[in-house]
Design a protein around this motif. Structure first.
Motif, PDB file in Angstrom:
ATOM      1  N   VAL A 195      -2.329  84.131 -89.955  1.00 26.75           N
ATOM      2  CA  VAL A 195      -2.989  83.352 -88.911  1.00 26.75           C
ATOM      3  C   VAL A 195      -4.497  83.625 -88.898  1.00 26.75           C
ATOM      4  O   VAL A 195      -5.313  82.702 -88.891  1.00 26.75           O
ATOM      5  N   TYR A 196      -4.876  84.901 -88.931  1.00 22.23           N
ATOM      6  CA  TYR A 196      -6.300  85.228 -88.779  1.00 22.23           C
ATOM      7  C   TYR A 196      -7.122  84.867 -90.011  1.00 22.23           C
ATOM      8  O   TYR A 196      -8.278  84.448 -89.883  1.00 22.23           O
ATOM      9  N   LEU A 197      -6.552  85.019 -91.198  1.00 22.42           N
ATOM     10  CA  LEU A 197      -7.290  84.594 -92.387  1.00 22.42           C
ATOM     11  C   LEU A 197      -7.464  83.083 -92.397  1.00 22.42           C
ATOM     12  O   LEU A 197      -8.523  82.564 -92.792  1.00 22.42           O
ATOM     13  N   ALA A 198      -6.449  82.351 -91.952  1.00 21.79           N
ATOM     14  CA  ALA A 198      -6.581  80.883 -91.862  1.00 21.79           C
ATOM     15  C   ALA A 198      -7.693  80.510 -90.888  1.00 21.79           C
ATOM     16  O   ALA A 198      -8.496  79.598 -91.145  1.00 21.79           O
ATOM     17  N   GLN A 199      -7.749  81.210 -89.756  1.00 23.19           N
ATOM     18  CA  GLN A 199      -8.789  80.916 -88.760  1.00 23.19           C
ATOM     19  C   GLN A 199     -10.179  81.232 -89.322  1.00 23.19           C
ATOM     20  O   GLN A 199     -11.130  80.457 -89.139  1.00 23.19           O
ATOM     21  N   LEU A 200     -10.310  82.373 -89.987  1.00 21.06           N
ATOM     22  CA  LEU A 200     -11.607  82.745 -90.563  1.00 21.06           C
ATOM     23  C   LEU A 200     -12.049  81.729 -91.616  1.00 21.06           C
ATOM     24  O   LEU A 200     -13.219  81.356 -91.683  1.00 21.06           O
ATOM     25  N   ARG A 201     -11.108  81.283 -92.434  1.00 19.65           N
ATOM     26  CA  ARG A 201     -11.468  80.293 -93.457  1.00 19.65           C
ATOM     27  C   ARG A 201     -11.912  78.975 -92.819  1.00 19.65           C
ATOM     28  O   ARG A 201     -12.858  78.346 -93.285  1.00 19.65           O
ATOM     29  N   ARG A 202     -11.212  78.560 -91.758  1.00 19.19           N
ATOM     30  CA  ARG A 202     -11.606  77.322 -91.078  1.00 19.19           C
ATOM     31  C   ARG A 202     -13.018  77.434 -90.514  1.00 19.19           C
ATOM     32  O   ARG A 202     -13.792  76.482 -90.525  1.00 19.19           O
ATOM     33  N   LYS A 203     -13.351  78.617 -90.017  1.00 18.06           N
ATOM     34  CA  LYS A 203     -14.660  78.801 -89.391  1.00 18.06           C
ATOM     35  C   LYS A 203     -15.782  79.036 -90.403  1.00 18.06           C
ATOM     36  O   LYS A 203     -16.932  78.694 -90.135  1.00 18.06           O
ATOM     37  N   LEU A 204     -15.460  79.626 -91.571  1.00 11.62           N
ATOM     38  CA  LEU A 204     -16.516  80.119 -92.454  1.00 11.62           C
ATOM     39  C   LEU A 204     -16.572  79.468 -93.832  1.00 11.62           C
ATOM     40  O   LEU A 204     -17.671  79.291 -94.373  1.00 11.62           O
ATOM     41  N   GLU A 205     -15.445  79.164 -94.417  1.00 11.47           N
ATOM     42  CA  GLU A 205     -15.460  78.650 -95.789  1.00 11.47           C
ATOM     43  C   GLU A 205     -15.928  77.187 -95.819  1.00 11.47           C
ATOM     44  O   GLU A 205     -15.620  76.406 -94.920  1.00 11.47           O
ATOM     45  N   ALA A 206     -16.643  76.808 -96.876  1.00 11.38           N
ATOM     46  CA  ALA A 206     -17.059  75.415 -97.049  1.00 11.38           C
ATOM     47  C   ALA A 206     -15.833  74.523 -97.236  1.00 11.38           C
ATOM     48  O   ALA A 206     -15.774  73.402 -96.716  1.00 11.38           O
ATOM     49  N   ASP A 207     -14.839  75.035 -97.978  1.00 11.66           N
ATOM     50  CA  ASP A 207     -13.594  74.303 -98.195  1.00 11.66           C
ATOM     51  C   ASP A 207     -12.442  75.261 -97.896  1.00 11.66           C
ATOM     52  O   ASP A 207     -12.004  76.014 -98.782  1.00 11.66           O
ATOM     53  N   PRO A 208     -11.936  75.267 -96.646  1.00 13.47           N
ATOM     54  CA  PRO A 208     -10.901  76.235 -96.264  1.00 13.47           C
ATOM     55  C   PRO A 208      -9.655  76.178 -97.136  1.00 13.47           C
ATOM     56  O   PRO A 208      -8.979  77.199 -97.323  1.00 13.47           O
ATOM     57  N   ALA A 209      -9.343  75.007 -97.690  1.00 18.82           N
ATOM     58  CA  ALA A 209      -8.147  74.892 -98.525  1.00 18.82           C
ATOM     59  C   ALA A 209      -8.328  75.554 -99.885  1.00 18.82           C
ATOM     60  O   ALA A 209      -7.349  75.881-100.558  1.00 18.82           O
ATOM     61  N   HIS A 210      -9.595  75.729-100.297  1.00 13.62           N
ATOM     62  CA  HIS A 210      -9.886  76.376-101.579  1.00 13.62           C
ATOM     63  C   HIS A 210     -10.966  77.447-101.351  1.00 13.62           C
ATOM     64  O   HIS A 210     -12.123  77.276-101.744  1.00 13.62           O
ATOM     65  N   PRO A 211     -10.601  78.545-100.690  1.00 13.35           N
ATOM     66  CA  PRO A 211     -11.593  79.560-100.311  1.00 13.35           C
ATOM     67  C   PRO A 211     -12.235  80.237-101.516  1.00 13.35           C
ATOM     68  O   PRO A 211     -11.566  80.530-102.512  1.00 13.35           O
ATOM     69  N   ARG A 212     -13.530  80.470-101.403  1.00 14.27           N
ATOM     70  CA  ARG A 212     -14.274  81.151-102.465  1.00 14.27           C
ATOM     71  C   ARG A 212     -14.593  82.604-102.105  1.00 14.27           C
ATOM     72  O   ARG A 212     -14.943  83.398-102.977  1.00 14.27           O
ATOM     73  N   HIS A 213     -14.530  82.935-100.819  1.00 12.46           N
ATOM     74  CA  HIS A 213     -14.985  84.253-100.382  1.00 12.46           C
ATOM     75  C   HIS A 213     -13.872  85.108 -99.763  1.00 12.46           C
ATOM     76  O   HIS A 213     -13.880  86.322 -99.901  1.00 12.46           O
ATOM     77  N   LEU A 214     -12.946  84.494 -99.058  1.00  8.63           N
ATOM     78  CA  LEU A 214     -11.842  85.217 -98.416  1.00  8.63           C
ATOM     79  C   LEU A 214     -10.581  84.909 -99.216  1.00  8.63           C
ATOM     80  O   LEU A 214      -9.906  83.923 -98.987  1.00  8.63           O
ATOM     81  N   ILE A 215     -10.297  85.785-100.174  1.00 10.85           N
ATOM     82  CA  ILE A 215      -9.308  85.524-101.209  1.00 10.85           C
ATOM     83  C   ILE A 215      -7.987  86.227-100.888  1.00 10.85           C
ATOM     84  O   ILE A 215      -7.981  87.407-100.523  1.00 10.85           O
ATOM     85  N   THR A 216      -6.873  85.497-101.050  1.00 10.31           N
ATOM     86  CA  THR A 216      -5.545  86.083-100.897  1.00 10.31           C
ATOM     87  C   THR A 216      -5.036  86.573-102.247  1.00 10.31           C
ATOM     88  O   THR A 216      -5.087  85.842-103.235  1.00 10.31           O
ATOM     89  N   GLU A 217      -4.595  87.823-102.270  1.00 12.90           N
ATOM     90  CA  GLU A 217      -3.888  88.353-103.434  1.00 12.90           C
ATOM     91  C   GLU A 217      -2.416  88.378-103.040  1.00 12.90           C
ATOM     92  O   GLU A 217      -1.969  89.246-102.278  1.00 12.90           O
ATOM     93  N   ALA A 218      -1.653  87.388-103.505  1.00 14.01           N
ATOM     94  CA  ALA A 218      -0.297  87.129-103.024  1.00 14.01           C
ATOM     95  C   ALA A 218       0.563  88.395-102.991  1.00 14.01           C
ATOM     96  O   ALA A 218       0.687  89.095-104.009  1.00 14.01           O
ATOM     97  N   GLY A 219       1.139  88.663-101.826  1.00 13.17           N
ATOM     98  CA  GLY A 219       2.051  89.782-101.677  1.00 13.17           C
ATOM     99  C   GLY A 219       1.385  91.141-101.606  1.00 13.17           C
ATOM    100  O   GLY A 219       2.069  92.158-101.408  1.00 13.17           O
TER     101      GLY A 219
END
Length: 226
Positions: A195-219
């Protein structure tokens, strides 16, 4: 003395929380309705809010939305609703934590102290400003600027972002983020992070669906790439 606003329509819960929190040095204000909660928050400027979702005049999420319209005060939601989706809805609406009824007083107090710490924050000493192509993070002033304007983050959103930025380029595990930001008892609450990473991406990333700065390393965890 930390100011806390407790919002619940059950008189026995209000009384128990007022007695217990006052005995532990909190300055307690109570409200039994959503309208009363919003009025008390504006008048008393609490440092943390304990909010029941089941209020007689409006849903607790509406109260939360009303608070988030003007304040980033930490909010702990109380609810008898145990569905995981309800928890996600509350976190998504801007809650900092979620406690299910019935709850133990020791657990609530621990979460309350953690929320107050997140709200107060710790002043850094001479850390640099971190610049990306989408936003700027000032670790000393504890603020983020995007497109020339301050990005309004809740204390918990800031806690997650600050931890990732201070470890830029490194993988930070899910357990480490949960333990550092929420506390050791939260190591399995991975839905908080989604939830919180999604919120941060919506607020900060230029393209929240394809984040360049807040990266998920699956699992495994998350990584900040400037």
């Amino acid at each position: 003395m930390t100011r806390v606003l407790v919002v619940d329509d059950e008189p026995q819960i209000l009384r128990a929380l007022r007695i217990n929190l006052t005995a532990r040095g909190f300055d307690v204000t109570t409200a039994a309705t959503g309208a009363g909660a919003l009025r008390a928050a504006a008048e008393r400027q609490p440092e943390v809010v304990v909010l029941d979702l089941g209020l007689p005049d409006m849903d607790g999420l509406e109260v939360l939305a009303g608070l988030r319209g003007w304040t980033n005060v930490p909010v702990i939601v109380l609810s008898a609703r145990t569905d995981s989706s309800e928890k996600v809805d509350a976190l998504d609406a801007g809650a900092d934590d979620y406690v299910t009824k019935p709850f133990g007083m020791d657990e609530l107090l621990a979460r309350l102290r953690a929320a107050v710490r997140r709200g107060a924050g710790n002043q850094g000493e001479g850390e640099p400003v971190v610049v990306t192509d989408s936003f700027v993070v000032d670790l000393v002033a504890k603020k983020v600027v995007k497109d020339g304007r301050d990005a309004h983050l809740t204390p918990t959103e800031w806690g997650v972002l600050e931890l990732l930025v201070r470890n830029q380029g490194k993988l930070v595990s899910q357990k480490e983020i949960l333990s550092e930001v929420w506390g050791p008892g939260y190591k399995t609450e991975t839905h908080y992070l989604r939830v919180y990473l999604a919120q941060l991406r919506r607020k900060l990333e230029a393209d929240p669906a394809h984040p360049r700065h807040l990266i998920t390393e699956a699992g495994m965890g998350y990584r900040f790439e400037p």
